[in-house]
Scaffold this motif. Structure first.
Motif, mmCIF file in Angstrom:
data_model
loop_
_atom_site.group_PDB
_atom_site.id
_atom_site.type_symbol
_atom_site.label_atom_id
_atom_site.label_comp_id
_atom_site.label_asym_id
_atom_site.label_seq_id
_atom_site.Cartn_x
_atom_site.Cartn_y
_atom_site.Cartn_z
ATOM 1 N N ALA A 199 1.873 -4.370 64.909
ATOM 2 C CA ALA A 199 1.596 -3.196 64.454
ATOM 3 C C ALA A 199 1.527 -2.162 65.365
ATOM 4 O O ALA A 199 1.508 -0.957 65.226
ATOM 5 N N CYS A 200 1.676 -2.626 66.919
ATOM 6 C CA CYS A 200 1.523 -1.654 67.797
ATOM 7 C C CYS A 200 2.635 -1.872 68.860
ATOM 8 O O CYS A 200 3.192 -2.903 68.780
ATOM 9 N N ASP A 201 3.327 -0.685 69.433
ATOM 10 C CA ASP A 201 4.199 -0.855 70.126
ATOM 11 C C ASP A 201 4.050 -0.709 71.752
ATOM 12 O O ASP A 201 5.006 -0.594 72.585
ATOM 13 N N ASN A 202 2.752 -0.997 72.180
ATOM 14 C CA ASN A 202 2.258 -0.799 73.495
ATOM 15 C C ASN A 202 1.976 -2.270 74.020
ATOM 16 O O ASN A 202 1.174 -2.901 73.561
ATOM 17 N N GLY A 203 3.070 -2.717 74.887
ATOM 18 C CA GLY A 203 2.820 -4.200 75.349
ATOM 19 C C GLY A 203 1.561 -4.437 76.269
ATOM 20 O O GLY A 203 1.046 -5.594 75.977
ATOM 21 N N VAL A 204 0.995 -3.450 76.841
ATOM 22 C CA VAL A 204 -0.410 -3.581 77.396
ATOM 23 C C VAL A 204 -1.289 -3.750 76.526
ATOM 24 O O VAL A 204 -2.251 -4.860 76.733
ATOM 25 N N CYS A 205 -1.288 -3.049 75.387
ATOM 26 C CA CYS A 205 -2.243 -3.246 74.404
ATOM 27 C C CYS A 205 -2.372 -4.498 73.830
ATOM 28 O O CYS A 205 -3.434 -5.237 73.693
ATOM 29 N N LYS A 206 -1.245 -5.288 73.666
ATOM 30 C CA LYS A 206 -1.093 -6.451 72.932
ATOM 31 C C LYS A 206 -1.294 -7.470 73.831
ATOM 32 O O LYS A 206 -2.110 -8.399 73.344
ATOM 33 N N LEU A 219 -9.506 -4.178 72.431
ATOM 34 C CA LEU A 219 -10.416 -3.208 73.266
ATOM 35 C C LEU A 219 -10.728 -1.881 72.654
ATOM 36 O O LEU A 219 -11.499 -1.114 73.266
ATOM 37 N N TRP A 220 -10.012 -1.626 71.356
ATOM 38 C CA TRP A 220 -10.251 -0.269 71.071
ATOM 39 C C TRP A 220 -9.797 -0.404 69.610
ATOM 40 O O TRP A 220 -9.210 -1.438 69.086
ATOM 41 N N THR A 221 -10.446 0.560 68.734
ATOM 42 C CA THR A 221 -9.688 0.851 67.374
ATOM 43 C C THR A 221 -8.707 1.788 67.606
ATOM 44 O O THR A 221 -9.010 2.710 68.204
ATOM 45 N N HIS A 222 -7.417 1.512 67.065
ATOM 46 C CA HIS A 222 -6.369 2.399 67.092
ATOM 47 C C HIS A 222 -6.504 3.652 66.741
ATOM 48 O O HIS A 222 -6.028 4.665 67.248
ATOM 49 N N GLU A 223 -7.537 3.786 65.926
ATOM 50 C CA GLU A 223 -7.736 5.086 64.951
ATOM 51 C C GLU A 223 -8.399 6.057 66.163
ATOM 52 O O GLU A 223 -8.587 7.344 66.003
ATOM 53 N N THR A 229 -3.239 8.920 74.871
ATOM 54 C CA THR A 229 -4.232 7.859 75.116
ATOM 55 C C THR A 229 -3.676 6.602 75.259
ATOM 56 O O THR A 229 -3.647 5.562 76.348
ATOM 57 N N HIS A 230 -3.217 6.214 73.993
ATOM 58 C CA HIS A 230 -2.805 4.799 73.733
ATOM 59 C C HIS A 230 -1.743 4.609 74.909
ATOM 60 O O HIS A 230 -1.438 3.528 75.578
ATOM 61 N N GLU A 231 -0.658 5.674 75.077
ATOM 62 C CA GLU A 231 0.360 5.313 75.958
ATOM 63 C C GLU A 231 -0.180 5.385 77.308
ATOM 64 O O GLU A 231 0.182 4.583 78.261
HETATM 65 ZN ZN LIG Z 1 -2.094 -0.576 70.754
#
Ligand SMILES: [Zn+2]
Length: 347
Positions: A199-206, A219-223, A229-231
């Motif tokens: 669902a997410c394209d951020n490797g650090v988030c994953k 670590l957060w809710t994407h909403e 900030t996600h970037e």
């Molecule tokens: Zn993410």
């Protein structure tokens, strides 16, 4: 209302006993502070800039505008400190007491207030319970404090997956998700994290979702996060060592914080005796925290209530997770009044 552009940073080195390069950043606005000092203590694998995300209004801006003398502590769990085999014991004994004393020395204040997050909160709690930071009168403690409680999946991961993986590597690093991993095993782990969280394209988030709990994301809710900030989070996470994961796994199994290095300053169990602190605590967390369940803070609040009824507080805000309490787009609306209100109670 000031913005970060009107602030100046003063870097203050801390003289930590084993020479690890910790520091304080004192943030000043255009006017002299009219209130006492507040020390902010970051969590694991991030850095002090975690307090200054690209949101409409950061907690630092809110504190400076409110008149506080703001200090951000960099302790050994920061990604800006060279990768080291830190433990919560080291933070509690070597880093936080030195940071607190330095703030007192620089400001001449009799006492200070603190805002602590995640492993900054657990290690600071250890220092407080062991009587090592008697100068602190208020702690707003975020996410987890004395009783780390995680989901069943996260517990299985802590017990059976993280130890062998990090034993081979010595550490885990969310940046593998963006920059590529060094060799086969971390490469395979990173590929798994990426495939299992489409669902997410951020490797650090994953990868950080894999490392720090169980959730999509953890670590957060994407909403709650703006795309900017996600970037931005891609540059704000670094390695976390096996020594930390082993200790937190032990704490989760015990149901409360335990020390692991046999240092004379710390008890082995932090719940076996009354806390050696007069500080008032406010425990805060998001109702959807997938890193440490809200039950973590509820247990600690109840434990403190038992020792000193009616004095401490707890705030759980639904719809928030772990770090979005500070980096969420609407944290200024949903969290700053709570945090500032708790600090003001002990003005
Ligand atoms: Zn993410």
């Amino acid at each position: 209302m000031t913005t970060a552009a009107a602030h100046t940073d003063e870097l203050i080195a801390l003289d930590v006993a084993d020479g690890v390069p910790c520091n304080l950043i004192r943030v000043r606005g255009p006017k002299e502070p009219t209130k006492g000092p507040v020390l902010l203590v970051h969590g694991v694998g991030v850095r002090t800039e975690i307090w200054r995300p690209p949101t409409p209004r950061t907690l630092i801006e809110a504190l400076v505008d409110e008149g506080y003398d703001v200090f951000m502590e960099t302790w050994r769990a920061s990604m800006d400190v060279p990768n080291n085999t830190w433990t919560l014991d080291q933070g509690a004994v070597l880093d936080h007491p030195v940071a607190v004393k330095k703030v007192v020395e620089l400001t001449g204040a009799d006492s200070i207030q603190a805002i602590t997050h995640c492993q900054g909160s657990t290690s600071f709690m250890m220092a407080a319970c062991a009587g090592l930071v008697p100068e602190v009168r208020t702690v707003v403690a975020s996410a987890v404090s004395l009783h780390p409680v995680v989901t069943k999946v996260a517990k299985l991961k802590l017990d059976y997956i993280v130890p062998p993986v990090s034993r081979l590597l010595g550490y885990l690093d969310p940046r593998w998700g963006e920059r590529g991993a060094p060799w086969l095993l971390p490469k395979a782990l990173t590929a798994y994290c990426k495939l299992s969280r489409r669902a997410c394209d951020n490797g650090v988030c994953k990868v950080s979702s894999f490392m720090f709990g169980a959730g999509n994301p953890t670590l957060w809710t994407h909403e709650q996060l703006s795309p900017a900030t996600h970037e931005w989070t891609k540059g704000e996470f670094g390695p976390a060592p096996l020594t930390f994961f082993k200790q937190i796994a032990q704490c989760v199994r015990a149901g409360h914080l335990v020390s692991v290095e046999g240092r004379p300053e710390l008890p082995e169990s932090f719940v076996a005796q009354a806390p050696l602190t007069d500080a008032r605590f406010s425990f805060i967390t998001g109702g959807r925290n997938n890193c440490f369940l809200p039950e973590s803070q509820m247990r600690t609040f109840e434990w403190f209530e038992k020792h000193d009824p009616g004095r401490h507080t707890m705030h759980i805000v639904p719809g928030y997770g772990h770090l979005d309490v500070f980096v969420g787009e609407h944290a200024g609306r949903d969290w700053h009044p709570i945090i500032l209100g708790e600090l003001a109670r002990d003005a």
